[in-house]
Design an enzyme around this catalytic site. Structure first.
Site, PDB file in Angstrom:
ATOM      1  N   TYR A  22       0.847  -1.226  -0.119  1.00  0.00           N
ATOM      2  CA  TYR A  22       0.058   0.025  -0.075  1.00  0.00           C
ATOM      3  C   TYR A  22       0.942   1.315  -0.175  1.00  0.00           C
ATOM      4  CZ  TYR A  22      -3.597  -3.486   1.066  1.00  0.00           C
ATOM      5  OH  TYR A  22      -4.447  -4.447   1.081  1.00  0.00           O
ATOM      6  N   HIS A  99      -8.508   1.797  -5.888  1.00  0.00           N
ATOM      7  CA  HIS A  99      -7.861   0.720  -5.048  1.00  0.00           C
ATOM      8  C   HIS A  99      -6.535   1.142  -5.319  1.00  0.00           C
ATOM      9  CE1 HIS A  99     -11.235  -1.965  -4.241  1.00  0.00           C
ATOM     10  NE2 HIS A  99     -11.521  -1.532  -5.472  1.00  0.00           N
TER      11      HIS A  99
END
Length: 141
Positions: A22, A99
């Site tokens: 991430y 995302h």
């Protein structure tokens, strides 16, 4: 125009949780980047680890006719209730699903989204730039 930016479960842990997937930016860093790209547009940010709280914000966006940028996190693959709430937004101002990681290059369960079929678009794998790209879409339309 007011745009609602929703972040789902665990996104409050950005910068700490699995940075190899991430990235190292925090949620505050992401919000700062979006705000800088928004110029004079009003951006409302909301993050929750609770499905019902996210749904309440979607209802608010539907009532106000705000477009929504949403990173639903794990609710992408599990929440029919969130999808049902977003259907009202989809029929109005619309929403873009974002995302940070490329969910299509990850585990099989992450490759299914209940939200994608009703979204204006889906942006995956571009890190926090995905939010900026979604913002650009709404500013241009």
């Amino acid at each position: 125009m007011t745009i609602l930016v929703l972040n789902g479960p665990n996104l409050n842990r950005l910068g700490k949780r699995q940075p190899e997937i991430y990235g190292s930016e925090t949620l505050q860093d992401v919000e700062t980047r979006i705000r800088a790209a928004a110029g004079e547009e009003e951006i409302v940010f909301f993050q929750s680890n609770h499905e019902g709280e996210l749904i309440e914000q979607v209802h608010r966006a539907a009532d106000e006719r705000w477009p929504v940028i949403i990173n639903p996190g794990g609710f992408t693959h599990t929440s029919v209730a969130l999808r049902d709430a977003l259907a009202e937004v989809a029929d109005g101002a619309g929403f873009v699903e974002v995302h940070l990681s490329n969910v299509h290059a990850r585990e099989a369960f992450r490759q299914h989204s209940y939200l994608s079929p009703i979204a204006r678009g889906v942006i995956a794998g571009l890190g926090s730039y995905g939010y900026v790209a979604a913002l650009g879409y709404f500013l241009a339309h």
